[in-house]
Design an enzyme around this catalytic site. Structure first.
Site, mmCIF file in Angstrom:
data_model
loop_
_atom_site.group_PDB
_atom_site.id
_atom_site.type_symbol
_atom_site.label_atom_id
_atom_site.label_comp_id
_atom_site.label_asym_id
_atom_site.label_seq_id
_atom_site.Cartn_x
_atom_site.Cartn_y
_atom_site.Cartn_z
ATOM 1 C CG LEU A 1 -0.968 -11.467 -8.783
ATOM 2 C CD1 LEU A 1 0.278 -10.627 -8.424
ATOM 3 C CD2 LEU A 1 -1.490 -12.030 -9.427
ATOM 4 C CG ASN A 2 0.939 -15.536 -2.305
ATOM 5 O OD1 ASN A 2 0.214 -16.135 -1.728
ATOM 6 N ND2 ASN A 2 2.189 -15.513 -2.292
ATOM 7 N N GLY B 1 4.661 -2.316 -8.039
ATOM 8 C CA GLY B 1 5.712 -3.727 -8.268
ATOM 9 C C GLY B 1 4.703 -5.206 -8.300
ATOM 10 C CB ALA B 2 2.685 -7.433 -7.038
ATOM 11 C CD GLU C 1 3.251 2.361 -0.747
ATOM 12 O OE1 GLU C 1 4.310 3.170 -1.437
ATOM 13 O OE2 GLU C 1 1.897 2.908 -2.041
ATOM 14 C CE LYS D 1 -7.786 -1.537 -9.613
ATOM 15 N NZ LYS D 1 -9.304 -1.057 -9.235
ATOM 16 N N GLY D 2 -1.891 -3.067 -7.216
ATOM 17 C CA GLY D 2 -0.800 -2.733 -5.561
ATOM 18 C C GLY D 2 -2.424 -3.487 -4.877
ATOM 19 C CB VAL D 3 -2.717 -5.430 -2.498
ATOM 20 C CG1 VAL D 3 -1.555 -6.370 -2.060
ATOM 21 C CG2 VAL D 3 -3.715 -5.527 -1.287
#
Lengths: 316, 734
Positions: B619-620, B513-514, B694, B690-692
């Protein structure tokens, strides 16, 4: 939740009289167990008698040198009471091992004694449960039973009494005081308060219809190390797999009761003479005749090892 | 925007807003109770009635008779929906069991009726009066018993069986071998907010306020189930109290709310009660996993094989537990195999890093066991077998792979050098203390995602996308992205999410999602920058958006000026080309855990945890850390307590509430630390992220298991690792 009526009586005897007179009436105090059970329609009272306004919320010294704990003293307050902390450490520790801060703020002394089993089959109304619906059978005996009783159970029910406080009260030889509908009072040793299921597992205690707990008295303090050791799967909020309430003297003699193993706090006084010999000698006697299931047989070893740890702690 | 070449320099690289640890912009709504969750949605015009779901009391069989007489006569009852009166229903693409059962029953607590009444209490009381007579059938409820009937089952596009080189020969010939079998139990999402929906009809148009991670999937599957056009369905889900995969799908309460509203001719709200959630909805299926590793005495893996068995309802999917083993370690000879047997338990489906989470629980114990056999430090063993290319297709590199650095950094920060490699040696009072490590691995999935961005005359930006925020921080990172792109501060951005009237996004799942949703916002903002430049008469190629101004050459204009004549709106969708085919995109972690095991009772308590993560641009860092520590807590839950206990006679999960299904909470983990490696991945997306989320769970459970082994010398291969599995083998307590 089914509709119910509600009242606030003005005295303990009036409360008892009301509940005795109405077939489906129940007392409510903290409600931390009853309300959950009502939402699930496991308990379906048609009338609630709210005893919260009756006073009964003091901890007082008794002429015998003990303490009289009002039925409505909250778990948080009782655990924090300076006299309880000083002289009845096992009780304070047991209370703080139970539930969560929020629940302890609401839960009362009498209500905690009356909390019902947490057997998952008792909670699932689609499953047979003799405690919930007499005569329907017991789904737990051949079902998932890791949490359930290893001793004191019957062919009809292997539920455990889930609480912590009562285990400490058992080792302290507490007495439950009640009032009945006619205003008569009764003193029930805590040893006789919770029933074994036998063929009537739906009846948890020896209270009579309408009988209201007014107080729990503790005899004068017993000298020794007061230890409550609760063994559980997680550090936060969880019911005991096994718990040990013990008061152990300098000479290694003392008293011990077990929680999480039976339908009531489990204490065999005759085994306590073996405390100086170590844990195994005691648990061999305490759990003689145990009938564990495949899922909960570990509790026997766990009880022995936990008592061993408690005795080491007492010696230290 | 098509993303098919690695990202070059772009406005995000300025990192004035993106990359800064930022409080959630939706936080104040949540702490002040002004964020309406589905069941809280309050519109006085709606005047909803209440629905209560009746669940089947058997796991398999048929309803012989259903008596609604007394329920219908009960106070306040408006309607009762059953399969008998609901009309013909379709089935959502992502549903396996039907959401309204009867007369056939497919699993325990499958919904068989909805009772609608004026109040919740009336609906619940009447639901208890629905009398059902069942013919119970025999079912299969024990994976171990039916495992050998399992059939090969594809894992999405991946085949059921993979094979490179000669696994059997290489394993047989390996000087050092490990052949071990591990099990993971059924697990529940156990998110805080239950499944809840309010449905309202206006003519043939349906609006569902719900709690769902994937708005477009939900609209599609609601339409398919109710056999109506998708454009007549509106899904609204702006705030979600946790999903963990359980809300990727439309579930029974949404469909029954719609059917109840139709029957009662007024809006209806339905929430599943907690005890219903565990058997009515979906769960992570149990696995049995056999892992074989062959290596040379100096620790080079020559053969690695991973077989996994899981069960599900017919037409269900297997748990993809072998997924990471295809990619994580080198080794010339390799195989994986996935089998699925039919079980009549509730539906198994995606939960908290499906595949990798349970797969790594097995693989990363196996790696620890193998390191022990080899007499090599477990970190060193992993480093020795690191690979920078897809081991099945060596021509295919990883886009970024910094696993080694994760492990080394973690070792340094955690004090790995103080670990005593011989187990059972460290005592702290009543505790046996141990330290464990595991590699974390989770793929970075990319999927198209759209957004619309509006600039108004006050210079405010409004972003609209059907992206969801399931507690992850989507609102904030989307706002950060738009602010960075348009050269404004975060307080100039309004973010609106979770509405099927907005452009279709990636949604929230699989930790995609991110990265994907912010890339969609990036694409829309690129278009908006062009439109703004055009309005201001600038050449968009060299326009600089900064401090609320647009600058080009020696000319500067306020951003807001572009909207002086009316809002400027841009919409776009990021679409990903074949970079994910050319490069393997994954995220990596080093998980470190210290546990204490009570020497007498074998109670296991986590003392501290660390995850070092390599997951592209963060990102945050604040919301990312929040995601990772949540994942780590789930890893602890999986390792130590989470198990849906099956009644194998009657085919249901017995511990169906939060008193019986224990999860790890704050008091269970005193200290957690997260370190993000400073990394960007231009191959992943224009955000270089990237995703993080999980990644936090993937590997954490095995690190706990390995720490327990280090503490006690006891190897438990069956999760969860509860004290009863250690007790018989514990050292003498005295």
């Amino acid at each position: 939740m089914k509709s119910f009526t509600y009242e606030r009586p003005s005295s303990p005897a009036e409360a008892a009289a009301t509940v005795a007179a109405k077939p489906n009436a129940k007392f409510i105090a903290g409600g931390t167990n009853l309300l959950d059970l009502m939402k699930l329609q496991i308990e379906t009272p048609t009338h609630l008698v709210d005893v919260n306004g009756l006073g009964l919320d003091k901890v007082e010294a008794t002429p015998e040198g003990g303490l009289r704990i009002g039925a409505l003293v909250r778990n948080t307050d009782l655990a924090a009471d300076a006299r309880v902390r000083k002289d009845y450490g096992v009780l304070s520790r047991a209370l703080l091992a139970g539930a969560s801060g929020q629940l302890r703020n609401k839960a009362t002394t009498a209500g905690n004694l009356l909390q019902r089993t947490r057997c998952p089959y008792f909670y699932d109304t689609a499953q047979a449960c003799n405690k919930r619906q007499p005569g329907s059978g017991c789904s737990a005996i051949d079902g998932v039973s890791r949490q359930l009783a290893v001793i004191g159970a019957s062919e009809a029910c292997i539920a455990t009494y889930p609480g912590d406080m009562a285990v400490a009260m058992r080792v302290l030889d507490a007495t439950v005081e009640t009032v009945d509908a006619k205003g008569g009072t009764r003193k029930i040793p805590v040893a006789d308060f919770h029933r074994l299921p036998g063929d009537r597992p739906e009846v948890d205690t020896t209270l009579r219809a309408g009988e209201l707990i007014t107080a729990v008295t503790l005899p004068k303090p017993v000298v020794g190390r007061h230890i409550y050791r609760k063994v559980r799967d997680r550090a936060s909020y969880a019911y005991a797999l096994v718990s040990v309430a013990a008061i152990i003297g300098k000479d290694g003699t003392g008293h011990v009761a077990f929680g999480g193993v039976a339908p009531r706090p489990w204490r065999i006084e005759a085994a306590e003479g073996d405390l100086p010999k170590g844990a195994k000698a005691v648990t061999d006697k305490v759990f003689a005749g145990a009938k564990p299931t495949h899922d909960n047989a570990y509790k026997l070893k766990l009880a022995e090892r936990t008592l061993g740890a408690v005795l080491s702690e007492a010696r230290a | 925007m098509k993303f098919d070449t690695p990202a070059g320099q772009n406005p995000i690289d300025k990192l004035k807003v993106v990359g800064k640890a930022t409080d959630r912009i939706d936080g104040p709504f949540k702490t002040t109770g002004t964020a309406p969750y589905a069941y809280d949605w309050h519109d006085p015009k709606l005047k909803p009635a209440y629905g209560f779901v009746v669940g089947a009391g058997i796991a398999k069989g048929r309803i012989k008779a259903m008596n609604l007489t007394s329920a219908k006569a009960a106070q306040g009852v408006l309607a009762i929906v059953t399969a008998g009166n609901a009309g013909k229903l379709g089935k959502g693409k992502l549903n396996i069991a039907t959401l309204l059962g009867g007369p056939e029953i497919e699993h325990y607590h499958q919904a068989v009726a909805l009772v609608v009444a004026e109040t919740f209490e009336q609906a619940r009381a009447a639901a208890a009066l629905v009398k059902i007579d069942y013919a119970e059938a025999k079912g299969a409820y024990d994976l171990a018993a039916v495992k050998d009937t399992g059939k090969p089952e594809k894992l999405g596009p991946a085949p059921a069986d993979t094979s490179v080189g000669d696994f059997a020969g290489a394993f047989a010939g390996a000087p050092i071998q490990l052949d071990a079998t591990y099990t993971t139990p059924d697990q529940a999402h156990a998110m805080m907010e239950p499944h809840a929906s309010i449905a309202s009809w206006e003519g043939d148009r349906l609006t569902v306020w719900t709690s769902n991670q994937m708005i477009a999937w939900a609209a599609r599957d609601v339409a398919a189930t109710l056999d109506m056009p998708q454009d007549k369905v509106r899904i609204v889900s702006p705030f979600i109290g946790g999903g963990f995969g359980g809300k990727l799908f439309v579930r029974t309460e949404a469909i029954l709310a719609a059917l109840g509203a139709r029957a009662a001719r007024r809006p209806v709200k339905v929430a599943l009660t907690r005890p219903m959630m565990f058997n009515n909805t979906v769960h992570r299926p149990a696995t049995i996993q056999r892992i074989r590793i062959g290596a040379t005495p100096d620790g080079m893996i020559t053969a690695i094989g991973h077989e996994s068995w899981s069960g599900n309802l017919p037409d269900g999917k297997p748990e993809a537990a072998v997924q990471q083993t295809r990619l994580l370690y080198a080794g010339a000879n390799r195989m994986t195999q996935t089998r699925m047997a039919t079980l009549d338990l509730p539906e198994g489906n995606a939960m908290r890093a499906p595949g990798e989470a349970p797969g790594l629980m097995a693989l990363e114990i196996a790696m620890d066991e193998m390191a022990e056999k080899l007499g090599i430090d477990p970190i060193q063993f992993r480093i020795l077998n690191d690979t920078q290319v897809d081991p099945e297709k060596p021509e295919r590199p990883f886009s970024q792979r910094n696993l080694v650095q994760c492990l080394r950094t973690g070792a340094d920060r955690f004090g790995w050098d103080k670990r005593v490699s011989k187990p059972g040696q460290v005592r702290d009072g009543r505790w046996l203390v141990g330290i464990g490590v595991a590699a974390g691995f989770r793929n970075n999935q990319v999927t198209k995602s759209g957004a619309r961005v509006r600039l108004d005359a006050k210079g405010m930006l409004t972003v609209e996308t059907d992206m969801t925020d399931i507690g992850t921080g989507s609102y904030t990172i989307i706002g950060q992205t738009a602010a960075e792109m348009m050269g404004v501060t975060l307080d100039r951005v309004i973010v609106r999410l979770g509405d099927s009237d907005f452009p279709v996004s990636s949604g929230s799942g699989g930790q995609w999602g991110a990265n994907c949703s912010t890339s969609g916002v990036f694409a829309a903002c690129e278009k908006l920058r062009e439109a703004v430049s055009q309005k201001l008469g600038f050449n968009s190629a060299d326009a600089v958006f900064e401090d609320g101004q647009v600058r080009s050459g020696n000319r500067t204009a306020p951003l807001a000026q572009a909207a002086a004549g009316g809002d400027v709106v841009a919409e776009d969708t990021i679409e990903f080309g074949d970079l994910a085919k050319k490069y393997q995109q994954s995220t990596f972690a080093g998980h470190f855990v210290e546990v204490g095991v009570d020497v007498a009772t074998a109670e296991i308590r986590v003392r501290r945890m660390l995850a070092v993560c390599a997951a592209g641009r963060i990102l945050n860092p604040k919301s990312a850390r929040n995601q990772v520590i949540g994942g780590m807590a789930m890893g602890v839950g999986a390792a130590l307590m989470e198990e849906l206990a099956i009644d194998k006679r009657r085919g249901f999960f017995v511990n169906h509430d939060l008193a019986g299904y224990e999860v790890a909470v704050h008091a269970d983990i005193p200290h957690q630390e997260v370190i993000f490696l400073d990394e960007v991945d231009p191959i992943s997306s224009p955000m270089k992220a990237k995703g993080v989320g999980e990644l936090g769970i993937c590997g954490a459970g095995a690190a706990v298991a390995n720490a327990i082994h280090n503490a006690t010398g006891i190897r438990v291969r069956d999760y969860p690792i509860t004290l009863d599995k250690l007790l018989d083998r514990m050292p003498d307590a005295a």
